[in-house]
Write an enzyme that holds these catalytic residues in place. Structure first.
Site, PDB file in Angstrom:
ATOM      1  CG  ASP A  29     -12.495  12.322  -2.825  1.00 34.72           C
ATOM      2  OD1 ASP A  29     -11.139  12.872  -3.359  1.00 34.72           O
ATOM      3  OD2 ASP A  29     -12.835  12.813  -1.770  1.00 34.72           O
ATOM      4  CE  LYS A  34      -2.088  27.185  -4.366  1.00 33.31           C
ATOM      5  NZ  LYS A  34      -2.290  27.287  -2.843  1.00 33.31           N
ATOM      6  CG  ASP A  90       9.406   9.705  -1.463  1.00 37.18           C
ATOM      7  OD1 ASP A  90       8.695   9.004  -2.312  1.00 37.18           O
ATOM      8  OD2 ASP A  90       9.584  10.898  -1.686  1.00 37.18           O
ATOM      9  CD  GLU A 112      -2.902   1.329   2.216  1.00 37.06           C
ATOM     10  OE1 GLU A 112      -2.881   0.511   3.040  1.00 37.06           O
ATOM     11  OE2 GLU A 112      -3.700   2.446   2.079  1.00 37.06           O
ATOM     12  CG  ASP A 117      -0.194  12.303  -5.847  1.00 36.14           C
ATOM     13  OD1 ASP A 117       0.508  12.437  -4.757  1.00 36.14           O
ATOM     14  OD2 ASP A 117      -0.310  11.448  -6.863  1.00 36.14           O
TER      15      ASP A 117
HETATM   16  C1  LIG Z   1      -4.599  12.109   0.924  1.00 36.87           C
HETATM   17  S1  LIG Z   1      -3.590  10.960   1.896  1.00 36.87           S
HETATM   18  C2  LIG Z   1      -4.548   9.585   1.652  1.00 36.87           C
HETATM   19  C3  LIG Z   1      -4.374   8.579   3.045  1.00 36.87           C
HETATM   20  C4  LIG Z   1      -4.979   7.099   2.867  1.00 36.87           C
HETATM   21  N1  LIG Z   1      -4.365   6.496   1.503  1.00 36.87           N
HETATM   22  C5  LIG Z   1      -6.357   7.151   2.452  1.00 36.87           C
HETATM   23  O1  LIG Z   1      -6.905   6.909   1.542  1.00 36.87           O
HETATM   24  O2  LIG Z   1      -6.960   7.557   3.729  1.00 36.87           O
HETATM   25  C6  LIG Z   1      -2.335  10.729   0.918  1.00 36.87           C
HETATM   26  C7  LIG Z   1      -1.160   9.820   1.637  1.00 36.87           C
HETATM   27  O3  LIG Z   1       0.035   9.528   0.841  1.00 36.87           O
HETATM   28  C8  LIG Z   1       1.038   9.734   1.483  1.00 36.87           C
HETATM   29  N2  LIG Z   1       2.070   9.992   0.709  1.00 36.87           N
HETATM   30  C9  LIG Z   1       2.390  11.014  -0.256  1.00 36.87           C
HETATM   31  N3  LIG Z   1       3.313  10.938  -0.802  1.00 36.87           N
HETATM   32  C10 LIG Z   1       3.903   9.926  -0.764  1.00 36.87           C
HETATM   33  C11 LIG Z   1       5.173   9.202  -1.070  1.00 36.87           C
HETATM   34  N4  LIG Z   1       6.098   9.608  -2.053  1.00 36.87           N
HETATM   35  N5  LIG Z   1       5.572   7.927  -0.529  1.00 36.87           N
HETATM   36  C12 LIG Z   1       4.785   7.620   0.383  1.00 36.87           C
HETATM   37  N6  LIG Z   1       3.604   8.159   1.050  1.00 36.87           N
HETATM   38  C13 LIG Z   1       3.155   9.142   0.313  1.00 36.87           C
HETATM   39  C14 LIG Z   1       0.741  10.945   2.603  1.00 36.87           C
HETATM   40  O4  LIG Z   1       1.734  11.198   3.553  1.00 36.87           O
HETATM   41  C15 LIG Z   1      -0.462  10.802   2.814  1.00 36.87           C
HETATM   42  O5  LIG Z   1      -0.663   9.853   4.043  1.00 36.87           O
END
Ligand SMILES: C[S@@+](CC[C@H](N)C(=O)[O-])C[C@H]1O[C@@H](n2cnc3c(N)ncnc32)[C@H](O)[C@@H]1O
Length: 210
Positions: free
Chosen positions: A147, A115, A89, A36, A111
């Protein structure tokens, strides 16, 4: 990158090395694992580990706090031998994982940035898709949901350039699925459902190279 003053500086990271077999991290054996990307508060990985006793899962979450909290929750629920979340990351971590060791990759509601200056932070990119193809076993699945219709359309456009990812949705030729078939929902997914927002769900399957 080490962040010694961060309150969650001790969040677990992947083992050292440029070639890491994810199967060895969650139970060993030859059976592929699930990945995930960005589990955030971790609802999906926890629910799936609970609902599917044979599932072995790794989450890669860039935020140290949530990587640490969710990894601890997984252990506290007794699933630590077949589920882990690492503070990584995903864009840097995926290239380090062994090819053809993953049965499913989940990207839920990634994401949220719009911007132009945030473009470099986007996780859903053609680079990431190349790694996903390399990691998936033949027949392995990529599941994406959002969404934001425009985000989903961008993702569909990106995947349409990847010959080894074939749409595997409800209707023939489409990647779109009416519901999430994985017995678990992400926190954002639950919120979108509660708020009555439509959710676009896309599924692809790895097919042989043309
Ligand atoms: C909008 S949140 C959605 C969280 C979860 N997937 C959900 O649907 O409830 C996006 C998540 O992706 C993580 N994220 C963003 N860029 C990432 C990356 N390059 N590697 C790992 N996680 C990342 C963020 O920290 C955040 O927890």
């Amino acid at each position: 990158m080490p962040r010694p003053n961060h309150p969650y500086a001790d969040a677990a990271v992947l083992p050292d090395g440029d070639v890491i077999d994810p199967r060895a991290i969650v139970g060993g054996g030859d059976a592929p694992v699930e990945l995930e990307i960005g589990p955030g508060r971790g609802g999906f990985i926890l629910e799936r580990l609970e609902a599917v006793p044979e599932a072995r899962m790794i989450g890669l979450e860039v935020r140290l706090k949530w990587a640490s909290i969710v990894d601890d929750r997984i252990k506290a629920r007794g699933f630590g031998d077949r589920g882990r979340v690492f503070a990584e990351d995903a864009r840097r971590a995926l290239p380090r994982l062994t090819a053809q060791t993953v049965s499913a990759v989940f990207i839920h509601f990634p994401d949220p940035w719009w911007k132009k200056r945030h473009q470099k932070r986007l996780v859903a990119s053609s680079h990431l898709l190349s790694d996903v193809v390399r990691l998936l076993v033949p027949g392995g699945e990529l599941f994406f949901q959002s969404d934001v219709e425009e985000r989903a359309e961008q993702f569909e456009a990106l995947v349409s350039d990847v010959a080894q990812l074939a749409p595997a949705g409800d209707a023939s030729g489409s990647a779109r699925l009416a519901d999430n078939p994985y017995s678990a929902r992400s926190p954002r997914e639950r919120r979108a459902i509660a708020d009555g927002l439509p959710v676009v769900r896309l599924r692809y399957r790895k097919v042989p190279a043309p």
